[in-house]
Scaffold this motif. Structure first.
Motif, PDB file in Angstrom:
ATOM      1  N   UNK A   1       1.008  -0.897  -0.264  1.00 21.85           N
ATOM      2  CA  UNK A   1       0.021   0.408   0.176  1.00 21.85           C
ATOM      3  C   UNK A   1       0.781   0.592   0.106  1.00 21.85           C
ATOM      4  N   UNK A   2       1.980   1.444   0.613  1.00 16.98           N
ATOM      5  CA  UNK A   2       3.054   1.826   1.052  1.00 16.98           C
ATOM      6  C   UNK A   2       3.484   2.767  -0.208  1.00 16.98           C
ATOM      7  N   UNK A   3       4.460   1.589  -1.276  1.00 18.28           N
ATOM      8  CA  UNK A   3       4.202   2.097  -2.440  1.00 18.28           C
ATOM      9  C   UNK A   3       3.382   2.291  -4.028  1.00 18.28           C
ATOM     10  N   UNK A   4       2.836   1.985  -3.508  1.00 17.57           N
ATOM     11  CA  UNK A   4       1.212   2.193  -4.531  1.00 17.57           C
ATOM     12  C   UNK A   4       1.271   3.347  -4.363  1.00 17.57           C
ATOM     13  N   UNK A   5       0.820   4.084  -2.903  1.00 15.06           N
ATOM     14  CA  UNK A   5       0.339   5.249  -2.131  1.00 15.06           C
ATOM     15  C   UNK A   5       1.367   6.355  -3.211  1.00 15.06           C
ATOM     16  N   UNK A   6       2.892   6.180  -3.322  1.00 17.24           N
ATOM     17  CA  UNK A   6       3.729   7.044  -3.620  1.00 17.24           C
ATOM     18  C   UNK A   6       3.628   6.734  -5.175  1.00 17.24           C
ATOM     19  N   UNK A   7       3.695   5.729  -5.794  1.00 16.91           N
ATOM     20  CA  UNK A   7       3.574   5.908  -7.151  1.00 16.91           C
ATOM     21  C   UNK A   7       1.953   6.440  -7.638  1.00 16.91           C
ATOM     22  N   UNK A   8       0.870   5.869  -7.346  1.00 21.18           N
ATOM     23  CA  UNK A   8      -0.815   6.358  -7.894  1.00 21.18           C
ATOM     24  C   UNK A   8      -0.617   7.973  -7.941  1.00 21.18           C
ATOM     25  N   UNK A   9      -0.593   8.674  -6.314  1.00 17.41           N
ATOM     26  CA  UNK A   9       0.178   9.994  -6.451  1.00 17.41           C
ATOM     27  C   UNK A   9       0.570  10.643  -7.460  1.00 17.41           C
ATOM     28  N   UNK A  10       2.382   9.914  -7.931  1.00 18.35           N
ATOM     29  CA  UNK A  10       2.441  10.984  -8.374  1.00 18.35           C
ATOM     30  C   UNK A  10       1.932  11.081 -10.095  1.00 18.35           C
ATOM     31  N   UNK A  11       1.021   9.264 -10.948  1.00 15.44           N
ATOM     32  CA  UNK A  11       0.676   9.496 -11.942  1.00 15.44           C
ATOM     33  C   UNK A  11      -0.481  10.343 -11.669  1.00 15.44           C
ATOM     34  N   UNK A  12      -1.320  10.549 -10.480  1.00 15.06           N
ATOM     35  CA  UNK A  12      -2.967  11.103 -10.371  1.00 15.06           C
ATOM     36  C   UNK A  12      -2.776  12.606 -10.169  1.00 15.06           C
ATOM     37  N   UNK A  13      -2.047  12.856  -9.548  1.00 16.67           N
ATOM     38  CA  UNK A  13      -1.929  13.928  -8.548  1.00 16.67           C
ATOM     39  C   UNK A  13      -2.720  14.804  -7.318  1.00 16.67           C
ATOM     40  N   UNK A  14      -2.379  15.264  -6.472  1.00 11.50           N
ATOM     41  CA  UNK A  14      -2.377  15.171  -5.369  1.00 11.50           C
ATOM     42  C   UNK A  14      -3.415  15.191  -4.445  1.00 11.50           C
ATOM     43  N   UNK A  15      -4.607  14.872  -5.269  1.00 12.87           N
ATOM     44  CA  UNK A  15      -5.971  14.837  -4.312  1.00 12.87           C
ATOM     45  C   UNK A  15      -6.261  13.589  -4.195  1.00 12.87           C
ATOM     46  N   UNK A  16      -5.870  12.767  -4.876  1.00 11.14           N
ATOM     47  CA  UNK A  16      -5.502  11.395  -4.360  1.00 11.14           C
ATOM     48  C   UNK A  16      -4.689  11.135  -3.523  1.00 11.14           C
TER      49      UNK A  16
END
Length: 288
Positions: free
Chosen positions: A245-260
């Motif tokens: 989850x922590x790794x995906x949090x970093x990756x998804x934030x970079x991919x989809x922006x600050x709201x996510x």
């Protein structure tokens, strides 16, 4: 009292739900928003206890009708006057239905329709998971660990942790929330929290001869392991899921922006607070 929880007030006060909600939602825009999430959390707690067949619960053969009525209660009722009286009488006599009727009504006061729909969809999935457990009990069958972990991805803390944006006064769009990769990350987080719950609930399951299923107990039985080793393997799985989850949090934030990114950070805070709650709540503290 207003949402049908009179029989649970003593347990609720001892369990520290209010403190849990405050710590889990530090940026809540008002006390009213916190209370809405608290009502939803308590309703889920009542559902869990009902489905575990304890002194508040029902026998397995009666569980699916209870869950059906619970699902009926959280959705708008079709106006059929000839049946309204019977519907009201049956759902009004169910603590589970009363709790969810009050919680969902309060949620609609502060959440967008999409946010409320998010919880309703998650509840339908949760109820399917509870139905699976009921099937095991009806068949007097102990599931293998792979099947238990499958069921626990449906029956988890997922419903409790997916509304941090409601409390904080922003909205994660459905377009982001329902991305398969976001859903996978959230399911991993929820499953990790349930494995943690299995560990902290183990003493109670053993001493009270609970009907609840538990991964450490399943692993110990099917793999002929000492219980301590089974607990360690459960913790290893928990840590693997948290790392994902922590790794995906970093990756998804970079991919989809600050709201996510904000939303996933709020979920991560919820996970930490939920663990703290398990450590400090009378619900999980072993008597001296």
């Amino acid at each position: 009292m207003e949402i049908g929880i009179a029989d649970y007030l003593g347990e609720i006060n001892l369990s520290g739900f209010g403190r849990m909600m405050c710590l889990a939602n530090p940026r809540a825009v008002s006390d009213a928003h916190l209370l809405v999430l608290a009502k939803c959390f308590v309703a889920e707690y009542i559902t869990d206890d009902t489905c575990e067949d304890n002194e508040h619960g029902v026998v397995p053969a009666q569980l699916y009708p209870q869950l059906m009525m619970g699902t009926f209660t959280i959705e708008p009722t079709v106006p059929l006057a000839g049946y309204a009286k019977e519907w009201d009488a049956r759902t009004g006599s169910s603590t589970l239905c009363q709790a969810w009727r009050g919680a969902i009504a309060s949620l609609h006061e502060v959440a967008t329709p999409a946010q409320a729909g998010r919880l309703k969809h998650a509840l339908a999935t949760l109820f399917i998971g509870f139905g699976g457990e009921s099937g095991w009990r009806l068949a007097q069958r102990v599931p293998p660990s792979w099947e238990y972990l499958m069921e626990r991805q449906l029956n988890s803390f997922f419903c409790s942790m997916i509304l941090p944006d409601v409390a904080a006064g922003y909205e994660l769009s459905p377009q982001l929330y329902y991305l398969p990769e976001v859903q996978r990350a959230l399911r991993a987080a929820a499953l990790s929290s349930n494995l943690m719950n299995d560990v902290y609930s183990l003493w109670r399951d053993l001493e009270q001869k609970s009907t609840a299923f538990s991964l450490p107990l399943l692993l110990a039985s099917e793999q002929d392991l000492p219980l301590e080793t089974a607990v360690e393997r459960t913790i290893d799985l928990h840590n693997e899921l948290i790392g994902f989850f922590q790794a995906e949090k970093t990756r998804l934030t970079a991919a989809y922006g600050p709201t996510l990114g904000r939303y996933l950070a709020d979920v991560l805070n919820w996970l930490a607070v939920n663990r703290h709650w398990h450590v400090t709540s009378d619900r999980y503290r072993r008597p001296a």
